[in-house]
Design an enzyme around this catalytic site. Structure first.
Site: not given
Ligand code: GLY
Length: 368
Positions: A121, A143, A185, A227, A237, A242, A246, A249, A253, A267
């Site tokens: 956990r 993340k 980025e 960041k 988010e 946050r 993106n 993105h 994507h 990417h």
């Protein structure tokens, strides 16, 4: 050395940015090692280039290393990869109070972070990112995820590291193409929220990519600080802050999906072109001056990142690209939030974007 705090209530941590942090890992991370051996997860390339220095630093402090090596590439971020890693950590009797070290790029950090999120956990982990993209983005903010047959990063958790060591020397061995992909980025932070940083990068981007020490440290530290601010404001988010990360993105994507998430388009390259498209789409909607959109395109093209859709040689139309967006994990109650620009350094979350309009825009861009 730049030390950037990530000010999360109850579990703040630091990101250290400097050269030779791996060679000083024992001193840097002493507070997070409480046994005679430490578990280190590394992709094969990261271990080959940096493993000996990490091991020597820890050995000098009387600490041994148990390695769990990952094959390079996204394939490691899978159910099988997760099972193998978790079983290995359990065999080693890693406890909740222990820290596992992740040495490598985003794949290593994402997989290790997720394994540590669910092991008993939750146990601790230390990120030692060895790519520019991982240093300025994926290693910071908690993340973690794996990919599944349904898509990328669809199974994961928010689980913050206890320390991030961004060793700028690790970038010496990074291929130029990956360095450029990570730079996408970096410039993202300027475009989304810091016009002065964007201007600085427009003038100094080549020096950053040439790994000139002062320029590189400034670029990485400024990116991480941006960041850290955003993550401290909106860790999960939920407020929209946050989500600004993106930027580029959603378009990116769709381009990655159309190119099969392959080496045809990394990417960061998809994000770079995605930011140009977001800027041009913002101009088409009258939100920013066309000249500002072209400043974004110019800053991206200058460093050799893709800035023109026709250059990808795609065999599709705008509707097909927009269809990829329908499967984006950011889809929310039938609408897709887009990050658009009111100016360079002024991104915002738009919830009124029609995919049919985006498709028409993409048709124009494909014919440019
Ligand atoms: N890479 C986007 C985020 O960390 O939120």
């Amino acid at each position: 050395m730049a030390v950037i705090p990530v000010a999360l209530a109850g579990r703040p941590y630091e990101v250290h940015v400097a050269r030779d942090l791996i060679g000083n890992a024992a001193a840097q991370a002493r507070a997070f090692i409480r046994k005679e051996r430490v578990a280190v997860v590394a992709d094969a390339n990261a271990r080959r280039f940096h493993g000996a220095r990490l091991e020597a630093s820890l050995a000098a402090a009387g600490i041994g290393v148990d390695w769990h090596e990952l094959a390079p590439g996204e394939g490691a971020k899978s159910w099988d990869g997760l099972r193998a890693l978790v079983d290995w950590l359990l065999e080693r009797e890693v406890e909740r109070g222990d820290h596992v070290f992740a040495l490598g790029g985003g794949v290593t950090g994402d997989l290790t972070g997720f394994a540590c999120a669910i092991l008993k956990r939750g146990c601790g982990f230390v990120q030692i990112p060895t790519t520019l993209l991982a240093q300025v983005d994926s290693s910071v903010g908690g993340k973690t995820a794996i990919n599944t047959a349904a898509g990328k990063n669809l199974v994961g958790a928010f689980h913050q590291p206890s320390l991030v060591l961004a060793d700028l020397g690790a970038l010496d061995t990074l291929p130029d193409r990956e360095m450029r992909a990570g730079y996408a980025e970096v410039i993202k932070y300027g475009i989304l929220g810091d016009a002065a940083f964007f201007d600085w990068l427009a003038a100094n981007g080549t020096a950053v990519l040439a790994r000139e020490p002062a320029a590189l440290e400034h670029a990485v530290a400024t990116s991480v600080a941006a960041k850290a601010r955003i993550v401290a404001e909106d860790e999960r988010e939920t407020t929209g802050a946050r989500a600004l990360l993106n930027l580029g993105h959603t378009f990116g994507h769709a381009l990655e999906a159309e190119t099969g998430f392959s080496d045809r388009l990394l990417h960061g390259e998809g994000v770079a072109l995605g930011m140009v498209l977001a800027a041009r789409y913002s101009a088409r909607r009258g939100l920013i001056a066309p000249a500002d959109a072209e400043r974004v395109a110019e800053a991206i093209a200058t460093v050799g990142l893709p800035a023109r859709l026709p250059d990808l040689g795609l065999d599709c139309d705008g509707t097909r690209l927009a269809d990829h967006m329908r499967h984006d994990k950011k889809m929310d109650a039938g609408t897709l939030p887009f990050i658009l620009l009111r100016g360079v350094g002024e991104a915002f979350l738009a919830r009124d974007v029609e995919l049919a309009d985006v498709a028409a825009f993409l048709d124009e861009e494909l014919a440019r």
